[in-house]
Design an enzyme around this catalytic site. Structure first.
Site, PDB file in Angstrom:
ATOM      1  N   HIS A 270       0.861  -1.194   0.000  1.00 51.23           N
ATOM      2  CA  HIS A 270       0.000   0.000   0.000  1.00 51.23           C
ATOM      3  C   HIS A 270       0.891   1.236   0.000  1.00 51.23           C
ATOM      4  CE1 HIS A 270      -3.157   2.835   1.048  1.00 51.23           C
ATOM      5  NE2 HIS A 270      -3.988   1.893   0.637  1.00 51.23           N
ATOM      6  N   ASP A 328      -7.830  -5.324  -0.415  1.00 50.70           N
ATOM      7  CA  ASP A 328      -8.249  -6.133  -1.569  1.00 50.70           C
ATOM      8  C   ASP A 328      -7.927  -7.610  -1.452  1.00 50.70           C
ATOM      9  OD1 ASP A 328      -7.289  -3.234  -3.088  1.00 50.70           O
ATOM     10  OD2 ASP A 328      -9.296  -4.042  -3.326  1.00 50.70           O
TER      11      ASP A 328
HETATM   12  C1  SDX Z   1      -5.877   0.318  -3.129  1.00 51.42           C
HETATM   13  O1  SDX Z   1      -4.223   4.806  -2.083  1.00 51.42           O
HETATM   14  C2  SDX Z   1      -5.208   4.155  -1.548  1.00 51.42           C
HETATM   15  O2  SDX Z   1      -5.691   4.504  -0.519  1.00 51.42           O
HETATM   16  C3  SDX Z   1      -5.671   2.990  -2.354  1.00 51.42           C
HETATM   17  C4  SDX Z   1      -6.729   2.114  -1.659  1.00 51.42           C
HETATM   18  C5  SDX Z   1      -7.988   2.872  -1.458  1.00 51.42           C
HETATM   19  O3  SDX Z   1      -8.744   2.487  -0.558  1.00 51.42           O
HETATM   20  O4  SDX Z   1      -8.254   3.784  -2.271  1.00 51.42           O
HETATM   21  O5  SDX Z   1      -6.254   1.649  -0.414  1.00 51.42           O
HETATM   22  C6  SDX Z   1      -7.081   0.920  -2.517  1.00 51.42           C
HETATM   23  O6  SDX Z   1      -5.517   0.726  -4.189  1.00 51.42           O
HETATM   24  C7  SDX Z   1      -5.110  -0.732  -2.350  1.00 51.42           C
HETATM   25  C8  SDX Z   1      -3.847  -1.232  -3.142  1.00 51.42           C
HETATM   26  C9  SDX Z   1      -4.359  -2.280  -4.133  1.00 51.42           C
HETATM   27  N1  SDX Z   1      -3.252  -2.650  -5.072  1.00 51.42           N
HETATM   28  C10 SDX Z   1      -2.667  -3.846  -5.007  1.00 51.42           C
HETATM   29  O7  SDX Z   1      -2.888  -4.693  -4.133  1.00 51.42           O
HETATM   30  C11 SDX Z   1      -1.711  -4.099  -6.172  1.00 51.42           C
HETATM   31  C12 SDX Z   1      -0.416  -4.702  -5.618  1.00 51.42           C
HETATM   32  N2  SDX Z   1       0.250  -3.670  -4.819  1.00 51.42           N
HETATM   33  C13 SDX Z   1       1.307  -2.889  -5.506  1.00 51.42           C
HETATM   34  O8  SDX Z   1       0.949  -2.515  -6.819  1.00 51.42           O
HETATM   35  C14 SDX Z   1       1.819  -1.776  -4.609  1.00 51.42           C
HETATM   36  O9  SDX Z   1       1.955  -2.290  -3.354  1.00 51.42           O
HETATM   37  C15 SDX Z   1       1.078  -0.472  -4.502  1.00 51.42           C
HETATM   38  C16 SDX Z   1       0.943   0.201  -5.809  1.00 51.42           C
HETATM   39  C17 SDX Z   1      -0.257  -0.702  -3.892  1.00 51.42           C
HETATM   40  C18 SDX Z   1       1.870   0.422  -3.560  1.00 51.42           C
HETATM   41  O10 SDX Z   1       3.119   0.545  -4.056  1.00 51.42           O
HETATM   42  P1  SDX Z   1       4.167   1.558  -3.326  1.00 51.42           P
HETATM   43  O11 SDX Z   1       3.859   1.758  -1.900  1.00 51.42           O
HETATM   44  O12 SDX Z   1       4.300   2.760  -4.200  1.00 51.42           O
HETATM   45  O13 SDX Z   1       5.411   0.774  -3.230  1.00 51.42           O
HETATM   46  P2  SDX Z   1       6.395   0.559  -4.402  1.00 51.42           P
HETATM   47  O14 SDX Z   1       5.605   0.258  -5.658  1.00 51.42           O
HETATM   48  O15 SDX Z   1       7.368   1.669  -4.427  1.00 51.42           O
HETATM   49  O16 SDX Z   1       7.053  -0.789  -3.923  1.00 51.42           O
HETATM   50  C19 SDX Z   1       8.060  -0.784  -2.908  1.00 51.42           C
HETATM   51  C20 SDX Z   1       8.766  -2.100  -3.157  1.00 51.42           C
HETATM   52  C21 SDX Z   1       9.208  -2.282  -4.606  1.00 51.42           C
HETATM   53  O17 SDX Z   1      10.288  -3.184  -4.578  1.00 51.42           O
HETATM   54  P3  SDX Z   1      11.801  -2.582  -4.690  1.00 51.42           P
HETATM   55  O18 SDX Z   1      11.820  -1.723  -5.950  1.00 51.42           O
HETATM   56  O19 SDX Z   1      11.984  -1.762  -3.423  1.00 51.42           O
HETATM   57  O20 SDX Z   1      12.683  -3.799  -4.779  1.00 51.42           O
HETATM   58  O21 SDX Z   1       7.867  -3.187  -2.886  1.00 51.42           O
HETATM   59  C22 SDX Z   1       7.624  -3.888  -4.100  1.00 51.42           C
HETATM   60  C23 SDX Z   1       8.038  -3.003  -5.244  1.00 51.42           C
HETATM   61  O22 SDX Z   1       8.428  -3.769  -6.352  1.00 51.42           O
HETATM   62  N3  SDX Z   1       6.195  -4.175  -4.090  1.00 51.42           N
HETATM   63  C24 SDX Z   1       5.687  -5.371  -4.309  1.00 51.42           C
HETATM   64  C25 SDX Z   1       4.307  -5.214  -4.146  1.00 51.42           C
HETATM   65  N4  SDX Z   1       4.019  -3.948  -3.841  1.00 51.42           N
HETATM   66  C26 SDX Z   1       5.205  -3.290  -3.830  1.00 51.42           C
HETATM   67  N5  SDX Z   1       6.266  -6.543  -4.638  1.00 51.42           N
HETATM   68  C27 SDX Z   1       5.424  -7.584  -4.777  1.00 51.42           C
HETATM   69  N6  SDX Z   1       4.079  -7.528  -4.620  1.00 51.42           N
HETATM   70  C28 SDX Z   1       3.500  -6.352  -4.306  1.00 51.42           C
HETATM   71  N7  SDX Z   1       2.201  -6.303  -4.141  1.00 51.42           N
END
Ligand code: SDX
Length: 393
Positions: A270, A328
């Site tokens: 998140h 989710d």
């Molecule tokens: C919602 O904003 C809100 O409030 C949204 C929401 C709402 O109520 O409106 O809460 C609803 O959108 C919940 C999120 C739903 N999305 C997912 O579940 C999709 C999977 N999650 C990822 O896409 C991700 O976690 C995000 C987009 C949700 C958040 O990403 P961040 O916080 O910007 O973190 P990041 O992308 O910078 O990741 C940090 C690290 C990275 O690795 P490194 O580059 O440091 O090696 O964590 C990794 C990312 O690759 N990472 C994941 C991951 N999420 C982040 N790796 C594997 N699986 C994941 N789910």
């Protein structure tokens, strides 16, 4: 660094805004709607009370609730002309494409007379949207399965009415199951608002130009559709189905850890919660309740989800990146158990988040200092240069 910059208070940006509606503490895993903890609202209030709270700032007393529920109920029907908008879609169109279209079309019914600077007209727009979204989501479902649209009933509660419009048909009335209806109501409460997430920021930016609120909500629906945002519940369930059985979890986790795979653990991580998403815990409890009610305690997908969550929470790759289950992760399993098709999961999210979007839109329009949004950019392109004529290029 381009792409990721620390917010500088002096840096003019519409990405920042002041709001009194929802508070999130990502480190503590705290979520408050107008100061009330989500854990208590999910137990001591229902979705329409939560809508009233988000819109007006206070929970309704009995008389206020009765009036609000009656007003919303009497706006659940859509204009009969709306039926023709559905006819233009393919039957297999994704419900979110149908919702973007039909909610946007509502603007054509409520535009000329709508003065958004009149608080009373903003309130009726909010009520119309809260009331009609379930009707449009159910119509999108009925259209996709080739069944006739089912009209709302004024004698049913908000969530029971939605289940009726989804699952009744001319040959058989849906039998209301209070446990399942309460579970849906809780899912709606958990998804109602979430501060300045991507789709809410979309609604605010669209609304800041003075655009029609129905069209602004359609913009929010378009943004929510993305798999990184509202589309994650559909993606999380499809991920569980792809993994299939618990013995395949290690192989999947290895794929996630392989950066080149581009595979994410959907329903994990998140932007704000770097600890547990409080909604995820409540969603897991709701999952238990629904599966127990339906005698599906041994639902293989639920057991797989719990095993995957357990393994991920013990794996340093996820713990070191502060990746925990979000709202989710379990919502897809609950919605499946309620009989809601996967393709409609994000539509349910949109139905719930409409109150958050319109409450935040209302708060912004009511602010006399409000100006049109204009996010600033960090320019990283070519420096000024002269244009050569075609023969010199
Ligand atoms: C919602 O904003 C809100 O409030 C949204 C929401 C709402 O109520 O409106 O809460 C609803 O959108 C919940 C999120 C739903 N999305 C997912 O579940 C999709 C999977 N999650 C990822 O896409 C991700 O976690 C995000 C987009 C949700 C958040 O990403 P961040 O916080 O910007 O973190 P990041 O992308 O910078 O990741 C940090 C690290 C990275 O690795 P490194 O580059 O440091 O090696 O964590 C990794 C990312 O690759 N990472 C994941 C991951 N999420 C982040 N790796 C594997 N699986 C994941 N789910």
């Amino acid at each position: 660094q381009t792409g990721k910059f620390t917010y500088d208070p002096g840096f003019m940006s519409t990405a920042s805004c002041q709001s009194a509606i929802t508070y999130i503490d990502g480190d503590k895993g705290e979520l408050l709607y107008r100061g009330y903890p989500i854990e208590q609202l999910a137990v001591n209030a229902d979705f329409l009370e939560t809508c009233y709270l988000l819109l007006n700032g206070e929970l309704p007393n009995k008389a206020e609730k009765e009036k609000f529920v009656s007003t919303v109920t009497r706006h659940t029907m859509v204009h009969e002309q709306m039926n023709f908008f559905f006819r233009g879609f393919r039957r297999d169109a994704h419900p979110m494409s149908v919702l973007v279209g039909t909610v946007g079309a509502l603007a054509s019914f409520y535009h000329d007379s709508l003065d958004i600077n009149d608080p009373a007209q903003r309130e009726i727009s909010a009520i119309r949207l809260i009331a009609k979204l379930p009707t449009l989501v159910a119509m999108a479902y009925k259209y996709s399965v080739g069944q006739p649209f089912v009209y709302p009933r004024n004698d049913l509660s908000y969530s029971a009415n939605f289940m009726h419009m989804m699952f009744s048909n001319p040959c058989e009335e849906y039998k209301v199951n209070d446990v399942l209806v309460r579970a849906l109501d809780r899912i709606l409460i958990l998804h109602a608002d979430h501060e300045q997430n991507a789709s809410t920021s979309t609604v605010r930016l669209a609304g800041s130009s003075g655009a029609n609120p129905f069209a602004c909500i359609a913009a929010g629906i378009a943004c929510l559709w993305g798999p990184a945002h509202g589309g994650a519940n559909e993606a999380a369930l499809n991920m569980l189905k792809e993994i299939g059985t618990p013995d395949k979890i290690p192989e999947f986790i290895a794929k996630v850890k392989d950066k080149n795979s581009g595979v994410k653990l959907m329903g994990f991580g998140h932007r704000v919660y770097k600890n547990f998403d409080p909604r995820a815990k409540l969603m897991r409890e709701t999952c238990h309740e629904v599966l127990n009610e339906l005698g599906l305690q041994n639902d293989p997908l639920f057991k797989l989800a719990m095993e995957l969550e357990k393994i991920a929470l013990e794996d340093d790759y996820f713990v070191s990146r502060k990746l925990y289950p979000n709202v989710d992760f379990y919502s897809g399993i609950v919605q499946s158990a309620l009989g809601i098709p996967v393709s409609l999961f994000t539509g349910i999210f949109a139905m719930a988040r409409t109150i958050g979007w319109i409450a935040q839109w209302n708060e912004m329009i009511a602010d006399p200092e409000q100006k049109i949004g204009r996010p600033r950019q960090l320019y990283v392109g070519a420096a000024r240069r002269d244009v050569p004529t075609i023969d010199k290029r």
